[in-house]
Design a protein around this motif. Sequence first.
Motif, PDB file in Angstrom:
ATOM      1  N   ASN A  31       0.837  -1.197   0.000  1.00  0.00           N
ATOM      2  CA  ASN A  31       0.000   0.000   0.000  1.00  0.00           C
ATOM      3  C   ASN A  31       0.873   1.248   0.000  1.00  0.00           C
ATOM      4  O   ASN A  31       1.717   1.415   0.884  1.00  0.00           O
ATOM      5  CB  ASN A  31      -0.910   0.024   1.230  1.00  0.00           C
ATOM      6  N   ILE A  32       0.680   2.111  -0.978  1.00  0.00           N
ATOM      7  CA  ILE A  32       1.332   3.421  -1.009  1.00  0.00           C
ATOM      8  C   ILE A  32       0.286   4.420  -0.514  1.00  0.00           C
ATOM      9  O   ILE A  32      -0.695   4.702  -1.192  1.00  0.00           O
ATOM     10  CB  ILE A  32       1.809   3.776  -2.423  1.00  0.00           C
ATOM     11  N   VAL A  33       0.489   4.932   0.682  1.00  0.00           N
ATOM     12  CA  VAL A  33      -0.516   5.756   1.352  1.00  0.00           C
ATOM     13  C   VAL A  33      -0.314   7.227   0.989  1.00  0.00           C
ATOM     14  O   VAL A  33       0.792   7.768   1.085  1.00  0.00           O
ATOM     15  CB  VAL A  33      -0.445   5.565   2.877  1.00  0.00           C
ATOM     16  N   VAL A  34      -1.401   7.862   0.575  1.00  0.00           N
ATOM     17  CA  VAL A  34      -1.403   9.269   0.176  1.00  0.00           C
ATOM     18  C   VAL A  34      -2.281  10.053   1.145  1.00  0.00           C
ATOM     19  O   VAL A  34      -3.396   9.625   1.450  1.00  0.00           O
ATOM     20  CB  VAL A  34      -1.939   9.425  -1.270  1.00  0.00           C
ATOM     21  N   GLY A  35      -1.781  11.184   1.612  1.00  0.00           N
ATOM     22  CA  GLY A  35      -2.510  11.967   2.604  1.00  0.00           C
ATOM     23  C   GLY A  35      -3.489  12.965   2.041  1.00  0.00           C
ATOM     24  O   GLY A  35      -3.951  13.858   2.760  1.00  0.00           O
ATOM     25  N   PHE A  36      -3.834  12.826   0.768  1.00  0.00           N
ATOM     26  CA  PHE A  36      -4.746  13.760   0.115  1.00  0.00           C
ATOM     27  C   PHE A  36      -5.777  12.980  -0.685  1.00  0.00           C
ATOM     28  O   PHE A  36      -5.631  11.782  -0.931  1.00  0.00           O
ATOM     29  CB  PHE A  36      -3.971  14.716  -0.795  1.00  0.00           C
ATOM     30  N   SER A  37      -6.810  13.659  -1.110  1.00  0.00           N
ATOM     31  CA  SER A  37      -7.896  13.008  -1.837  1.00  0.00           C
ATOM     32  C   SER A  37      -7.430  12.504  -3.197  1.00  0.00           C
ATOM     33  O   SER A  37      -6.465  13.011  -3.781  1.00  0.00           O
ATOM     34  CB  SER A  37      -9.067  13.981  -2.018  1.00  0.00           C
ATOM     35  N   ALA A  38      -8.131  11.523  -3.705  1.00  0.00           N
ATOM     36  CA  ALA A  38      -7.814  10.961  -5.015  1.00  0.00           C
ATOM     37  C   ALA A  38      -7.979  12.015  -6.106  1.00  0.00           C
ATOM     38  O   ALA A  38      -8.847  12.889  -6.025  1.00  0.00           O
ATOM     39  CB  ALA A  38      -8.717   9.770  -5.294  1.00  0.00           C
ATOM     40  N   GLY A  39      -7.131  11.931  -7.110  1.00  0.00           N
ATOM     41  CA  GLY A  39      -7.227  12.824  -8.251  1.00  0.00           C
ATOM     42  C   GLY A  39      -6.231  13.952  -8.259  1.00  0.00           C
ATOM     43  O   GLY A  39      -6.012  14.590  -9.302  1.00  0.00           O
ATOM     44  N   LEU A  45       0.833  10.834  -8.936  1.00  0.00           N
ATOM     45  CA  LEU A  45       2.232  10.415  -8.923  1.00  0.00           C
ATOM     46  C   LEU A  45       2.379   9.070  -8.212  1.00  0.00           C
ATOM     47  O   LEU A  45       3.141   8.203  -8.649  1.00  0.00           O
ATOM     48  CB  LEU A  45       3.080  11.481  -8.231  1.00  0.00           C
ATOM     49  N   GLY A  46       1.630   8.890  -7.123  1.00  0.00           N
ATOM     50  CA  GLY A  46       1.649   7.613  -6.433  1.00  0.00           C
ATOM     51  C   GLY A  46       1.202   6.472  -7.330  1.00  0.00           C
ATOM     52  O   GLY A  46       1.779   5.379  -7.307  1.00  0.00           O
ATOM     53  N   ARG A  47       0.190   6.712  -8.150  1.00  0.00           N
ATOM     54  CA  ARG A  47      -0.314   5.675  -9.051  1.00  0.00           C
ATOM     55  C   ARG A  47       0.706   5.348 -10.142  1.00  0.00           C
ATOM     56  O   ARG A  47       0.861   4.174 -10.538  1.00  0.00           O
ATOM     57  CB  ARG A  47      -1.646   6.107  -9.664  1.00  0.00           C
ATOM     58  N   LEU A  48       1.392   6.354 -10.640  1.00  0.00           N
ATOM     59  CA  LEU A  48       2.428   6.103 -11.645  1.00  0.00           C
ATOM     60  C   LEU A  48       3.595   5.327 -11.049  1.00  0.00           C
ATOM     61  O   LEU A  48       4.160   4.431 -11.694  1.00  0.00           O
ATOM     62  CB  LEU A  48       2.900   7.425 -12.241  1.00  0.00           C
ATOM     63  N   LEU A  49       3.955   5.651  -9.811  1.00  0.00           N
ATOM     64  CA  LEU A  49       5.013   4.895  -9.143  1.00  0.00           C
ATOM     65  C   LEU A  49       4.564   3.459  -8.884  1.00  0.00           C
ATOM     66  O   LEU A  49       5.352   2.514  -9.060  1.00  0.00           O
ATOM     67  CB  LEU A  49       5.391   5.572  -7.824  1.00  0.00           C
ATOM     68  N   LYS A  51       2.511   1.640 -10.558  1.00  0.00           N
ATOM     69  CA  LYS A  51       2.574   0.912 -11.825  1.00  0.00           C
ATOM     70  C   LYS A  51       4.009   0.538 -12.168  1.00  0.00           C
ATOM     71  O   LYS A  51       4.301  -0.606 -12.565  1.00  0.00           O
ATOM     72  CB  LYS A  51       1.965   1.763 -12.935  1.00  0.00           C
ATOM     73  N   ALA A  52       4.932   1.494 -11.995  1.00  0.00           N
ATOM     74  CA  ALA A  52       6.341   1.242 -12.306  1.00  0.00           C
ATOM     75  C   ALA A  52       6.936   0.205 -11.358  1.00  0.00           C
ATOM     76  O   ALA A  52       7.719  -0.661 -11.779  1.00  0.00           O
ATOM     77  CB  ALA A  52       7.132   2.551 -12.225  1.00  0.00           C
ATOM     78  N   PHE A  53       6.581   0.279 -10.076  1.00  0.00           N
ATOM     79  CA  PHE A  53       7.098  -0.694  -9.100  1.00  0.00           C
ATOM     80  C   PHE A  53       6.619  -2.107  -9.426  1.00  0.00           C
ATOM     81  O   PHE A  53       7.374  -3.076  -9.315  1.00  0.00           O
ATOM     82  CB  PHE A  53       6.662  -0.316  -7.685  1.00  0.00           C
ATOM     83  N   ALA A  54       5.347  -2.241  -9.796  1.00  0.00           N
ATOM     84  CA  ALA A  54       4.810  -3.557 -10.124  1.00  0.00           C
ATOM     85  C   ALA A  54       5.553  -4.158 -11.311  1.00  0.00           C
ATOM     86  O   ALA A  54       5.835  -5.369 -11.343  1.00  0.00           O
ATOM     87  CB  ALA A  54       3.317  -3.452 -10.419  1.00  0.00           C
ATOM     88  N   GLU A  55       5.891  -3.325 -12.283  1.00  0.00           N
ATOM     89  CA  GLU A  55       6.620  -3.802 -13.458  1.00  0.00           C
ATOM     90  C   GLU A  55       8.060  -4.162 -13.114  1.00  0.00           C
ATOM     91  O   GLU A  55       8.614  -5.130 -13.658  1.00  0.00           O
ATOM     92  CB  GLU A  55       6.584  -2.745 -14.554  1.00  0.00           C
ATOM     93  N   GLU A  56       8.680  -3.391 -12.222  1.00  0.00           N
ATOM     94  CA  GLU A  56      10.090  -3.591 -11.888  1.00  0.00           C
ATOM     95  C   GLU A  56      10.294  -4.661 -10.830  1.00  0.00           C
ATOM     96  O   GLU A  56      11.218  -5.480 -10.931  1.00  0.00           O
ATOM     97  CB  GLU A  56      10.688  -2.268 -11.405  1.00  0.00           C
ATOM     98  N   LEU A  57       9.444  -4.676  -9.812  1.00  0.00           N
ATOM     99  CA  LEU A  57       9.655  -5.553  -8.661  1.00  0.00           C
ATOM    100  C   LEU A  57       8.695  -6.733  -8.619  1.00  0.00           C
ATOM    101  O   LEU A  57       8.901  -7.661  -7.822  1.00  0.00           O
ATOM    102  CB  LEU A  57       9.503  -4.753  -7.362  1.00  0.00           C
ATOM    103  N   LYS A 272      14.716   4.501 -11.242  1.00  0.00           N
ATOM    104  CA  LYS A 272      14.489   3.957 -12.578  1.00  0.00           C
ATOM    105  C   LYS A 272      13.139   4.419 -13.118  1.00  0.00           C
ATOM    106  O   LYS A 272      13.020   4.782 -14.297  1.00  0.00           O
ATOM    107  CB  LYS A 272      14.547   2.428 -12.544  1.00  0.00           C
ATOM    108  N   ALA A 273      12.131   4.427 -12.252  1.00  0.00           N
ATOM    109  CA  ALA A 273      10.794   4.861 -12.678  1.00  0.00           C
ATOM    110  C   ALA A 273      10.798   6.307 -13.147  1.00  0.00           C
ATOM    111  O   ALA A 273      10.085   6.663 -14.095  1.00  0.00           O
ATOM    112  CB  ALA A 273       9.808   4.682 -11.530  1.00  0.00           C
ATOM    113  N   LEU A 274      11.594   7.141 -12.497  1.00  0.00           N
ATOM    114  CA  LEU A 274      11.626   8.562 -12.853  1.00  0.00           C
ATOM    115  C   LEU A 274      12.197   8.794 -14.249  1.00  0.00           C
ATOM    116  O   LEU A 274      11.985   9.859 -14.833  1.00  0.00           O
ATOM    117  CB  LEU A 274      12.461   9.334 -11.823  1.00  0.00           C
TER     118      LEU A 274
END
Length: 321
Positions: A31-39, A45-49, A51-57, A272-274
């Motif tokens: 779980n990547i926890v975000v302290g703000f509302s969705a959108g 940025l959390g969602r893009l990370l 996705k990248a983490f799932a592909e890499e790890l 790497k994701a960046l």
Amino acid sequence: MLSIGVLSVLSLSASQAQNVAANYPGAQPVNIVVGFSAGGSTDMLGRLLAKAFAEELGGNFIVESRPGANSNIASGYVARAKPDGHTLLMVPFGLPVNQYLYQQVPYDFKKDFAPIALVAQVPNAIVVKADSPVKTVKQYVEQSKASKEGRTYSTPGVGSSLHLAGELFKYETQAPLLHVPYKGSAPSLTAVMAGDTDSAFDNLSTVVPHVEAGKLRILAVTSKVRSASFPDLPTVAESGYPGYEISSYFGLAAPAGTPSEIVDRLNKATLKALRSPELSEYLKNLGAIVADNKPEEFAAFLNSEGERWGPVIKAAGIQPN
């Protein structure tokens, strides 16, 4: 101000840590926890990370929103989580600053987190109405000092990084500015365009469409260096105030006690994701500044942020909530 109510988390044993790191992330979702509302930008940025983490790890990385109290709810939740790399925090600007803005915070930012990486810094911008006679930061400071009543600046709210950008500007320039808070960027920038306030501090990516529409003018960006996306815009430091620098930023951290092997793997995966086309394009549109950094460098950055804001907030007279 000391935080209270922090729940201690026992570190994993050496054998447990080695086993967890070797199989990370395994079948358990992260779980990547975000302290703000969705959108919002932090969520995106959390969602893009993720996705990248799932592909890499491998494994399943999920973004979880826990908004509220300027990210204190999310930060406190991650601080108390099991330190096995399966609960991560999208680190907000408020993590080291909230100790000055709230009477109580549910974590100690120096003790309760294992910093992973500073993901990106996003410059803020100082804007005035497009037809304003003020064209430079120095002109704005001089005009403010020459005015009996000073000048006003609007932001999306009290205690935000944009509010502190304005207060740091006052602190460094001694310009007599009055803060006018609004509930969001849209009304804050509308106030400038309508002439209700003299200026505003907001994220660079937020103000650019209004600049392109001929409604606002950017005097300077607030970051230490110019934005690669908008290289013609000067910094406040270049405009005669070298002590001035502030950016909104995004980072990634785990609970304290997370095995260093996992922290290092996540750091490498982040860097790497960046460099991926999708994430690079998103950050470019934000006008973000990205640089490779190690966990210890991000920790030093957070410590410096925690130290620098106390005097500014005290001088501004901002009272803790």
